[in-house]
Design a protein around this motif. Structure first.
Motif: not given
Length: 499
Positions: A302-313, A352-353, A365-369, A387-389
């Motif tokens: 899970l961790i690498p998938k959360v880190e690689n989430l693409k947040v965009g417009p 958060r940042e 906001m990026g994903g939080c785990l 986006p908080v799991l």
């Protein structure tokens, strides 16, 4: 700046209360529109139009109403891209996600196209000499829907499609955060052939909500939103003698058994926890791996998938999710992450940042785990809607079943396993209204019904499907005798069927 009013009696009507609410583009972080907030007098006008339209619409044959729905379905399909882009611009969800939500609403329109069959009553021939017994379903009158910001197309269509097909007239009070799509949907309903007054959209706030709840001409109210407001709407509707279905908050768990395919389970968590920035009442917000070994394996995936989430417009077709709906909601979600740290949970990934280059004012906001979340923490108890799991480690299957069963919310739950016995046992025992087996978001299709348990739902009927038809109609039973010239004397006992 574009001004949005109301849609009453088949026409756009400018707001006259003098009160307005800003509408933002979450990607840009800028106000783009202004929506009128209705007064009690404006709501009264809408209800009067709906009441005037009701008798003729109720008397219209179900086949004709079905044909209106067929045309409506066709119009929505033709305008799908327009609706998705409009929705995305005010909500912030990606255009593909917006399109999918419109499609899920459209499926209820498709279900409503079968209304002639769905309204068929029951008939019993010759229950006694010359006597038949039959039932019919009839519309209630003027009904209303109060809908949330996260699904400004889907949830309203869940309500008014069936209500109107059943012969009712409808008042929709959508969220003031993203009002444009409901207005467009009302225009298309008129274009499909519904008479003026059959569907009305009144934009507003608590003033409008209370006017709906207190108006004796409105026979039923359907609501989707937070639990405190659901309780308020349900109790106030009951005081006024109205039918009410009020869907509240959620804290959906996903149980991951040791034998689960961890790749599939982690993919399911990524989509269901972070899709639409977590702003879904059916989002998975709690992962419950059974045993520390399963938890470690799951987090490894899970961790690498959360880190690689693409947040965009929201206009980026490759983005996994876009911004949150407002600056206030963004701040609220971030405050929950702060709280989780204070409560002692382990924040493995901190979004958060996150800042979107070129869209620095957007509500991103990026994903939080979190790991090692416990039952006593507020981040476990309360709905975060972002986006908080949270990962809550269960010792065994019984504890994993108990966690969602004991939680105050009971909307949805899933289990991932290869063990059919465990899945069947879980589905039967867990105290939650909607269950997925190797399905992360167990939203039923339109011909079944949607609804949670406990503090996730108030009222005894669910959304759409057969329950929707039941909610928007009242049953009438007719006992009929044609004695054929046989004289029957007076009978002073309670009627019975004699063998």
């Amino acid at each position: 700046m574009q001004q949005i009013g109301h849609f009453i009696g088949g026409e756009h009507v400018a707001g006259s209360s003098g009160r307005t609410h800003p509408v933002y583009n979450p990607t840009l972080g800028e106000q783009t529109k202004e929506v009128a907030l209705a007064s009690v007098e404006e709501m009264d006008r809408a209800v009067a139009n709906a009441q005037e339209a009701f008798p003729a619409w109720a008397a219209t044959s179900p086949m004709h109403r079905a044909r209106v729905m067929f045309r409506y379905k066709d119009l929505i399909e033709k305008h799908m891209d327009e609706l998705a882009e409009l929705l995305s611009s005010e909500h912030g969800k990606t255009v593909p996600d917006a399109r999918g939500s419109v499609q899920r609403g459209l499926e209820v329109v498709e279900f409503a196209c079968g209304i002639p069959h769905l309204l068929k009553g029951e008939f019993s021939d010759s229950v006694a000499t010359g006597m038949d017994l039959y039932s019919m379903r009839q519309p209630l009158g003027v009904v209303a829907g109060i809908t949330p910001f996260n699904f400004p197309a889907m949830v309203p269509m869940w309500m008014y499609s069936i209500a109107i097909a059943c012969g009712n007239t409808f008042i929709l009070k959508p969220s003031e955060k993203d009002p444009s799509v409901p207005m467009r949907l009302a225009e298309l309903m008129m274009e499909a052939g519904a008479p003026a007054g059959v569907m009305n959209v009144v934009n507003g706030d608590k003033v409008s909500v209370d006017a709906i709840l207190d108006d004796p001409r409105i026979q039923a109210v359907s609501f989707v939103g937070s639990t405190p407001i659901a309780k308020y709407i349900y109790s106030r509707s009951a005081e006024q003698g109205k039918r009410c279905q009020a869907m509240g908050g959620a804290k959906n768990h996903m149980i991951v058994m040791p034998d689960a395919d961890m790749e599939m389970a982690s993919d399911a968590l990524i989509g269901s926890a972070y899709g639409s920035a977590g702003e879904r009442c059916m989002a998975i917000s709690v992962a419950v791996p059974v045993g520390d070994e399963a938890a470690d394996k799951l987090l490894e995936k899970l961790i690498p998938k959360v880190e690689n989430l693409k947040v965009g417009p929201s206009t980026d077709p490759d983005a996994h999710f876009g911004p949150l709906v407002t600056a206030e909601h963004l701040a609220k979600v971030k405050s929950y992450v702060d709280l989780g740290i204070e409560e002692g949970a382990d924040l493995l990934i901190d979004g958060r940042e996150f800042r979107m280059q070129g869209y620095e004012n957007g509500y991103f906001m990026g994903g939080c785990l979190f790991d090692n979340v416990t039952e006593d923490m507020r981040i476990y108890k309360e709905e975060i809607f972002g986006p908080v799991l949270s990962v809550v480690r269960a010792k065994d299957f019984d504890e994993a079943t108990r966690l969602p069963s004991d939680h105050e919310f009971g909307n949805g739950v899933s289990i991932f396993t290869h063990n059919g016995d465990a899945a069947r046992d879980f589905a039967r025992k867990v105290q939650v209204g909607m269950v997925g087996v190797n399905v992360p978001i167990p939203v039923p299709l339109s011909f079944h019904t949607f609804g949670g348990w406990k503090n996730s739902a108030f009222g005894d009927t669910n959304q759409h499907g057969p329950e929707g038809v039941k909610f928007y109609t009242k049953i009438k039973t007719v006992t009929s005798r044609w004695p054929g010239g046989v004289q029957i004397g007076p009978d002073f006992t309670i009627p019975t069927i004699k063998s």
